[in-house]
Design a protein around this motif. Sequence first.
Motif, mmCIF file in Angstrom:
data_model
loop_
_atom_site.group_PDB
_atom_site.id
_atom_site.type_symbol
_atom_site.label_atom_id
_atom_site.label_comp_id
_atom_site.label_asym_id
_atom_site.label_seq_id
_atom_site.Cartn_x
_atom_site.Cartn_y
_atom_site.Cartn_z
ATOM 1 N N TRP A 42 9.220 38.018 -4.397
ATOM 2 C CA TRP A 42 9.805 37.120 -3.398
ATOM 3 C C TRP A 42 9.207 37.469 -2.038
ATOM 4 C CZ3 TRP A 42 15.865 36.770 -2.751
ATOM 5 C CH2 TRP A 42 16.176 35.718 -1.881
ATOM 6 N N TYR A 43 8.630 36.463 -1.388
ATOM 7 C CA TYR A 43 7.986 36.658 -0.090
ATOM 8 C C TYR A 43 8.639 35.764 0.960
ATOM 9 C CZ TYR A 43 4.028 38.499 -2.851
ATOM 10 O OH TYR A 43 3.220 39.198 -3.725
ATOM 11 N N ALA A 44 8.653 36.255 2.191
ATOM 12 C CA ALA A 44 8.926 35.416 3.354
ATOM 13 C C ALA A 44 7.581 35.064 3.981
ATOM 14 C CB ALA A 44 9.804 36.154 4.361
ATOM 15 N N GLU A 45 7.445 33.821 4.407
ATOM 16 C CA GLU A 45 6.201 33.378 5.023
ATOM 17 C C GLU A 45 6.378 33.290 6.531
ATOM 18 O OE1 GLU A 45 5.059 29.728 3.117
ATOM 19 O OE2 GLU A 45 3.965 30.808 1.556
ATOM 20 N N LYS A 46 5.415 33.865 7.247
ATOM 21 C CA LYS A 46 5.417 33.804 8.700
ATOM 22 C C LYS A 46 4.005 33.468 9.147
ATOM 23 C CE LYS A 46 7.082 36.280 12.764
ATOM 24 N NZ LYS A 46 7.690 37.541 13.281
ATOM 25 N N GLY A 47 3.801 32.208 9.499
ATOM 26 C CA GLY A 47 2.442 31.758 9.795
ATOM 27 C C GLY A 47 1.593 31.842 8.543
ATOM 28 N N ASP A 48 0.462 32.547 8.648
ATOM 29 C CA ASP A 48 -0.420 32.732 7.498
ATOM 30 C C ASP A 48 -0.087 33.990 6.711
ATOM 31 O OD1 ASP A 48 -1.805 30.442 8.164
ATOM 32 O OD2 ASP A 48 -3.231 31.511 9.449
ATOM 33 N N GLN A 49 0.940 34.721 7.128
ATOM 34 C CA GLN A 49 1.286 35.983 6.475
ATOM 35 C C GLN A 49 2.393 35.803 5.446
ATOM 36 O OE1 GLN A 49 2.239 38.573 9.862
ATOM 37 N NE2 GLN A 49 0.375 39.726 9.440
ATOM 38 N N LYS A 50 2.333 36.600 4.382
ATOM 39 C CA LYS A 50 3.397 36.685 3.387
ATOM 40 C C LYS A 50 3.929 38.117 3.401
ATOM 41 C CE LYS A 50 1.524 35.323 -0.436
ATOM 42 N NZ LYS A 50 1.359 34.853 -1.834
ATOM 43 N N ILE A 227 10.262 27.635 -1.106
ATOM 44 C CA ILE A 227 11.600 27.422 -0.554
ATOM 45 C C ILE A 227 11.482 27.109 0.930
ATOM 46 C CG2 ILE A 227 13.877 28.447 -0.198
ATOM 47 C CD1 ILE A 227 13.051 30.447 -2.504
ATOM 48 N N ASP A 228 12.018 25.978 1.330
ATOM 49 C CA ASP A 228 12.085 25.608 2.744
ATOM 50 C C ASP A 228 13.558 25.523 3.104
ATOM 51 O OD1 ASP A 228 12.091 24.463 5.262
ATOM 52 O OD2 ASP A 228 10.412 23.123 4.849
ATOM 53 N N ALA A 229 14.048 26.557 3.771
ATOM 54 C CA ALA A 229 15.469 26.636 4.116
ATOM 55 C C ALA A 229 15.637 26.310 5.592
ATOM 56 C CB ALA A 229 16.017 28.022 3.792
ATOM 57 N N GLY A 230 15.635 25.044 5.906
ATOM 58 C CA GLY A 230 15.800 24.623 7.293
ATOM 59 C C GLY A 230 14.707 25.136 8.205
ATOM 60 N N GLY A 231 13.484 25.169 7.706
ATOM 61 C CA GLY A 231 12.351 25.640 8.510
ATOM 62 C C GLY A 231 11.935 27.058 8.190
ATOM 63 N N ARG A 232 12.822 27.825 7.577
ATOM 64 C CA ARG A 232 12.460 29.175 7.140
ATOM 65 C C ARG A 232 11.804 29.052 5.770
ATOM 66 N NH1 ARG A 232 16.410 34.115 5.281
ATOM 67 N NH2 ARG A 232 14.830 35.747 5.222
ATOM 68 N N LYS A 233 10.571 29.486 5.668
ATOM 69 C CA LYS A 233 9.806 29.281 4.444
ATOM 70 C C LYS A 233 9.666 30.586 3.650
ATOM 71 C CE LYS A 233 7.203 25.339 6.250
ATOM 72 N NZ LYS A 233 7.949 24.365 5.434
ATOM 73 N N MET A 234 9.901 30.466 2.341
ATOM 74 C CA MET A 234 9.756 31.588 1.429
ATOM 75 C C MET A 234 9.047 31.111 0.170
ATOM 76 S SD MET A 234 13.536 33.338 1.875
ATOM 77 C CE MET A 234 14.386 31.746 1.924
ATOM 78 N N VAL A 235 8.542 32.058 -0.601
ATOM 79 C CA VAL A 235 7.897 31.710 -1.862
ATOM 80 C C VAL A 235 8.208 32.795 -2.887
ATOM 81 C CG1 VAL A 235 5.702 32.817 -1.214
ATOM 82 C CG2 VAL A 235 5.721 31.012 -2.949
ATOM 83 N N ILE A 236 8.427 32.381 -4.122
ATOM 84 C CA ILE A 236 8.638 33.313 -5.229
ATOM 85 C C ILE A 236 7.535 33.063 -6.234
ATOM 86 C CG2 ILE A 236 10.192 34.062 -7.074
ATOM 87 C CD1 ILE A 236 12.529 33.094 -5.363
ATOM 88 N N GLU A 237 6.705 34.086 -6.489
ATOM 89 C CA GLU A 237 5.537 33.925 -7.346
ATOM 90 C C GLU A 237 5.647 34.794 -8.584
ATOM 91 O OE1 GLU A 237 2.064 34.711 -5.023
ATOM 92 O OE2 GLU A 237 2.272 32.886 -3.815
ATOM 93 N N SER A 238 5.393 34.197 -9.744
ATOM 94 C CA SER A 238 5.451 34.910 -11.012
ATOM 95 C C SER A 238 4.347 35.957 -11.096
ATOM 96 C CB SER A 238 5.321 33.921 -12.163
ATOM 97 O OG SER A 238 5.277 34.590 -13.408
ATOM 98 N N VAL A 239 4.671 37.106 -11.662
ATOM 99 C CA VAL A 239 3.684 38.156 -11.895
ATOM 100 C C VAL A 239 3.805 38.621 -13.346
ATOM 101 C CG1 VAL A 239 3.577 38.968 -9.520
ATOM 102 C CG2 VAL A 239 5.264 39.960 -11.063
ATOM 103 N N LYS A 240 2.709 39.076 -13.896
ATOM 104 C CA LYS A 240 2.707 39.585 -15.270
ATOM 105 C C LYS A 240 2.981 41.080 -15.296
ATOM 106 C CE LYS A 240 1.778 35.607 -17.092
ATOM 107 N NZ LYS A 240 2.804 34.896 -17.870
#
Length: 240
Positions: A42-50, A227-240
């Motif tokens: 689970w990542y939070a996105e801030k600009g180009d950063q995760k 995930i776009d939570a009112g402008g706060r962007k997050m992403v959950i990426e599957s890993v093996k």
Amino acid sequence: MRIYLILLIMSSANFFAQKTLNPGNVKLESKFIKDETSNAVWYAEKGDQKIEIGKVTTEIKKIDKAKLLIKTTVEMNQAPGKPWVDSTLVRVSDFQPIYHSSYNLMRDMVLNFEKNKATGYYLDKKSQKKDQIDEKISTEYFDSNSYPGLIRFLPLKEHYSIEIPIFDYNPSAKKGVIKAYIEEVNSGEFNDKQVWIVKTTDDIQDRKTVITYFIDKSTREVLKQEIDAGGRKMVIESVK
């Protein structure tokens, strides 16, 4: 002309009736439902950063021929050793909810579902206030914790959209049956795999949070969630 209008009204009524999905009319792609354990970051996105904020483990297990357990464990980097654990038991044939428990730093909750009511308790750990839950329900519904899993197994197709009644309990917000929405489904590609791109939202956050799922067409594995939570962007990426 009058007959035409009557037929048009009847046709429209049937069309809108089909827009709501519930355990009574759901048709699942059951071949994809099997025991599995998946891991994601689970990542939070801030600009180009995760920025990594946690890890998510999802277990799906058939308890017997009739029941399916969906268990999600979230380990947050800021609270090591204190995972959030949600467990949901549903009927495997139609995702009719049976049981839901949720334990995290903020609250404990247990729900037992019957056709016309939900009982259990909600403990606010900050205030130590414990609410006894006894909610009458007059419509068919899914559990709010199981509908993200349900989405994977629906007969997805281009431009598919539907409303999903879900039961959610939050004493400081909404209690009872509210709605989730699959707003749009498109075909796409992610990591060289053909995927369904499924855009969803729900009334839990007044449709202010949008979650987009990238689902492998061949396995129905969730490869990514945006995930776009009112402008706060997050992403959950599957890993093996």
